[in-house]
Every structure is written in C-alpha cells, then in structure tokens.
Design a protein around this motif. Structure first.
Motif, PDB file in Angstrom:
ATOM      1  N   SER A   1       0.123  -2.491   7.850  1.00 48.05           N
ATOM      2  CA  SER A   1      -0.798  -2.815   6.765  1.00 48.05           C
ATOM      3  C   SER A   1      -0.259  -3.988   5.959  1.00 48.05           C
ATOM      4  O   SER A   1       0.898  -3.978   5.549  1.00 48.05           O
ATOM      5  CB  SER A   1      -0.981  -1.609   5.840  1.00 48.05           C
ATOM      6  OG  SER A   1      -1.440  -0.483   6.561  1.00 48.05           O
TER       7      SER A   1
ATOM      8  N   GLU B   1     -10.394  -4.569   5.433  1.00 47.40           N
ATOM      9  CA  GLU B   1     -10.686  -4.018   4.097  1.00 47.40           C
ATOM     10  C   GLU B   1     -11.764  -2.936   4.175  1.00 47.40           C
ATOM     11  O   GLU B   1     -12.525  -2.739   3.233  1.00 47.40           O
ATOM     12  CB  GLU B   1     -11.114  -5.115   3.127  1.00 47.40           C
ATOM     13  CG  GLU B   1     -10.080  -6.202   2.905  1.00 47.40           C
ATOM     14  CD  GLU B   1     -10.505  -7.216   1.871  1.00 47.40           C
ATOM     15  OE1 GLU B   1     -10.499  -6.890   0.673  1.00 47.40           O
ATOM     16  OE2 GLU B   1     -10.865  -8.342   2.282  1.00 47.40           O
TER      17      GLU B   1
ATOM     18  N   PRO C   1       0.840  -1.203   0.000  1.00 50.61           N
ATOM     19  CA  PRO C   1       0.000   0.000   0.000  1.00 50.61           C
ATOM     20  C   PRO C   1       0.873   1.250   0.000  1.00 50.61           C
ATOM     21  O   PRO C   1       2.056   1.193   0.335  1.00 50.61           O
ATOM     22  CB  PRO C   1      -0.777  -0.121   1.308  1.00 50.61           C
ATOM     23  CG  PRO C   1       0.165  -0.853   2.215  1.00 50.61           C
ATOM     24  CD  PRO C   1       0.907  -1.830   1.333  1.00 50.61           C
TER      25      PRO C   1
ATOM     26  N   LEU D   1      -6.738  -4.927   1.515  1.00 54.12           N
ATOM     27  CA  LEU D   1      -5.746  -4.549   2.521  1.00 54.12           C
ATOM     28  C   LEU D   1      -6.329  -4.704   3.925  1.00 54.12           C
ATOM     29  O   LEU D   1      -7.401  -4.191   4.224  1.00 54.12           O
ATOM     30  CB  LEU D   1      -5.312  -3.100   2.308  1.00 54.12           C
ATOM     31  CG  LEU D   1      -4.063  -2.636   3.063  1.00 54.12           C
ATOM     32  CD1 LEU D   1      -2.830  -3.369   2.563  1.00 54.12           C
ATOM     33  CD2 LEU D   1      -3.882  -1.134   2.906  1.00 54.12           C
TER      34      LEU D   1
ATOM     35  N   THR E   1     -16.905  -1.250   5.177  1.00 60.78           N
ATOM     36  CA  THR E   1     -16.838  -0.201   6.199  1.00 60.78           C
ATOM     37  C   THR E   1     -18.034  -0.270   7.137  1.00 60.78           C
ATOM     38  O   THR E   1     -19.174  -0.415   6.693  1.00 60.78           O
ATOM     39  CB  THR E   1     -16.807   1.194   5.544  1.00 60.78           C
ATOM     40  OG1 THR E   1     -15.771   1.252   4.576  1.00 60.78           O
ATOM     41  CG2 THR E   1     -16.565   2.275   6.597  1.00 60.78           C
TER      42      THR E   1
ATOM     43  N   ASN F   1     -11.150   0.325   4.645  1.00 57.40           N
ATOM     44  CA  ASN F   1     -10.680   1.566   4.042  1.00 57.40           C
ATOM     45  C   ASN F   1     -10.195   1.345   2.610  1.00 57.40           C
ATOM     46  O   ASN F   1     -10.415   2.177   1.739  1.00 57.40           O
ATOM     47  CB  ASN F   1      -9.552   2.162   4.877  1.00 57.40           C
ATOM     48  CG  ASN F   1      -9.090   3.498   4.352  1.00 57.40           C
ATOM     49  OD1 ASN F   1      -9.808   4.488   4.450  1.00 57.40           O
ATOM     50  ND2 ASN F   1      -7.900   3.538   3.779  1.00 57.40           N
ATOM     51  N   THR F   2      -9.534   0.210   2.369  1.00 57.06           N
ATOM     52  CA  THR F   2      -9.017  -0.130   1.044  1.00 57.06           C
ATOM     53  C   THR F   2      -9.241  -1.606   0.793  1.00 57.06           C
ATOM     54  O   THR F   2      -8.810  -2.453   1.588  1.00 57.06           O
ATOM     55  CB  THR F   2      -7.508   0.175   0.947  1.00 57.06           C
ATOM     56  OG1 THR F   2      -7.280   1.545   1.261  1.00 57.06           O
ATOM     57  CG2 THR F   2      -6.984  -0.117  -0.447  1.00 57.06           C
TER      58      THR F   2
ATOM     59  N   THR G   1     -10.371   3.045   9.712  1.00 60.83           N
ATOM     60  CA  THR G   1      -8.963   2.657   9.794  1.00 60.83           C
ATOM     61  C   THR G   1      -8.664   1.985  11.129  1.00 60.83           C
ATOM     62  O   THR G   1      -9.299   2.272  12.136  1.00 60.83           O
ATOM     63  CB  THR G   1      -8.045   3.888   9.659  1.00 60.83           C
ATOM     64  OG1 THR G   1      -8.253   4.754  10.781  1.00 60.83           O
ATOM     65  CG2 THR G   1      -8.326   4.650   8.366  1.00 60.83           C
TER      66      THR G   1
ATOM     67  N   THR H   1     -15.590   1.444   1.634  1.00 61.41           N
ATOM     68  CA  THR H   1     -15.696   0.210   0.868  1.00 61.41           C
ATOM     69  C   THR H   1     -16.964  -0.495   1.326  1.00 61.41           C
ATOM     70  O   THR H   1     -17.643  -0.050   2.256  1.00 61.41           O
ATOM     71  CB  THR H   1     -14.490  -0.733   1.102  1.00 61.41           C
ATOM     72  OG1 THR H   1     -14.622  -1.360   2.390  1.00 61.41           O
ATOM     73  CG2 THR H   1     -13.156   0.008   1.017  1.00 61.41           C
TER      74      THR H   1
ATOM     75  N   THR I   1       0.617   5.267   1.419  1.00 59.65           N
ATOM     76  CA  THR I   1      -0.084   6.356   2.106  1.00 59.65           C
ATOM     77  C   THR I   1       0.911   7.459   2.399  1.00 59.65           C
ATOM     78  O   THR I   1       1.944   7.211   3.003  1.00 59.65           O
ATOM     79  CB  THR I   1      -0.709   5.875   3.425  1.00 59.65           C
ATOM     80  OG1 THR I   1      -1.635   4.812   3.150  1.00 59.65           O
ATOM     81  CG2 THR I   1      -1.457   7.005   4.110  1.00 59.65           C
TER      82      THR I   1
END
Length: 263
Positions: free
Chosen positions: A231, A205, A138, A211, A181, A207-208, A151, A178, A140
C-alpha cells in the motif's frame, strides 16, 4: 464497516444443527464485525433471538470470557477469549509462518506497508502486516475484514477464480467504500481479466481515499486463497515508484509460492 460473515445457518452444508451452538457462533460473529459495546436492545434487533434467551446466552458468554460488559453491565462487546483463539489460528497457520521472511524482505525493499490476507467468502481477512517506514502511512490491523471487490488483495484472489465462480460469490451490485469503488459485478469481472494478463491487481483508492494498493495472489492452490499487497499513499507514488513496487511485489509472490507449494 465491512459486512459481517453470513449467518452460520446460511452456510451450513446440511444436516442437523445444535441451535444453541449456532446462536453462540452467530453472536460472536456479530460482535467481531461491530467493534465497541452494544446494548441488549441493539443486539436483539439484529440477531432476532427472543430477548430472554439472548440475555441468558450473553450472561453465559460473559462468565466464560467470550463477551465483556461495560461498568454498568448493560452493554456488551467481544471478550479476550476471542483474541486468544484468533492468535492461536495465526500462530498455527503454515502460510503465515512461511510468509514472515518474504514479508520482511518486501517491507525493507519497498519501505511501504505490506499485508498478507486470506479470502473468506466475499471478503478478505488480514493475517499479517508490516508497517511502512514513512510517517504518512496506512494502518490495517490483523484480523480486519474488508470486501474483496474493493481491495487489491481481494481482486488478485478473485482473478484466480472463474467468472462463474465470481458471479456465485458476489452480488450484482457491490458495496461502495469510496467514490472510486467498482460497484457493478460485470465491470469487476472485466477488470479481473486485465489482472490475469497483467499479473497483479490494483486498488485505485477504491477502499481508502488517498491510498493505492497493489496485490498478487499466492498460487499454491487453485483458486488461490492467500495474497500479499503493498500500500502506497498516492502523494508519493510516481510512475517509477509504482514500477519498482509492483516488480518487487510480483517477485515476492513468486518466492512465497515456492515456499508454500508443499503445504
């Protein structure tokens, strides 16, 4: 896109304010939360200032280097001066300084991406990062702002608050980033209780996609305001790998707490 900070006027502790100063800060926060270049009409539609006043304020900020324009001079974006101030904040922050060696060791031990972030209202802001040694990783950037509820960093920090504090901080319906969430505040509060018992937070997963992240709060103050995370792409996450990562993360959090206790 993560939500911008609330307008300055909305978070004032009371007392008189200088309107031009408030507008300047709100304008810089607008650009900080929306990368790229924006037309005068776009900015005016969002901030609602009179067009003539907004234009003069933008021109002043351009002259001072806080805002930049494109080659046509009709589109605006954040300027290099903002970077200088942000860098100064990180360079002078005692927690960031104390965390460097801890983050380095954790990144070396896990070979994964490591983050240090700070709670800022309902969001977390990334203060430091160590990139994964793997090709699949990832990314960031420092300074990025994300909703705390999506998160592991944010959930670890929210878990150090009381349920009533969380209710005051977050709305009933939470923004989905996502399909995973958590969007119900009470469901999130129930998970925070699990985080307190377990000792670390998990972003599944949320937030992304693809991941999974694990986070622990750094408890040198209560409620905590800083947290560290690891992560890992789900493609290489096994139960054994998850156990090793969370054990290393919890230990790193304890080491950073010791290093920051006197700050």
């Amino acid at each position: 896109m993560a939500p911008a900070s609330p307008p300055v006027a909305a978070v004032s502790g009371g007392g008189s304010q200088v309107k031009s100063a408030v507008r300047t800060v709100e304008l810089l926060e607008y650009f900080a939360g929306r990368p790229g270049m924006h037309s005068l009409a776009e900015v005016q539609a969002e901030v609602k200032y009179p067009k003539s006043s907004l234009y003069m304020l933008l021109r002043t900020l351009v002259e001072l280097g806080w805002v930049e324009t494109d080659i046509t001079g009709t589109r605006y974006g954040i300027g290099v001066r903002a970077l200088l101030v942000g860098t100064s904040y990180i360079d002078g922050d005692a927690v960031v300084g104390a965390a460097r060696s801890v983050l380095d060791r954790l990144a070396e031990e896990t070979t994964e991406t490591i983050h240090l972030a700070r709670l800022d209202g309902p969001n977390v802001v990334y203060l430091a990062t160590r990139q994964s040694q793997h090709y699949l990783r990832p990314f960031t950037r420092v300074g990025r702002r994300l909703p705390a509820h999506s998160t592991s960093l944010g959930k670890a920090l929210l878990a150090t608050c009381t349920d009533d504090q969380v209710r005051r901080l977050l709305p009933e319906r939470l923004e989905p980033l996502t399909e995973h969430t958590i969007t119900d505040r009470e469901q999130l509060i129930a998970e925070l209780a699990d985080i307190r018992r377990r000792g670390y937070a998990v972003d599944r997963e949320e937030n992304t996609l693809g991941l999974r992240c694990f986070g622990v709060a750094v408890r040198y103050r209560t409620p905590a305001r800083d947290a560290i995370s690891c992560s890992v792409p789900v493609a290489r996450l096994t139960p054994e790998r998850e156990r090793a990562v969370t054990e290393a993360l919890v230990y790193a959090g304890e080491m950073l707490e010791l290093a920051t206790r006197r700050l």
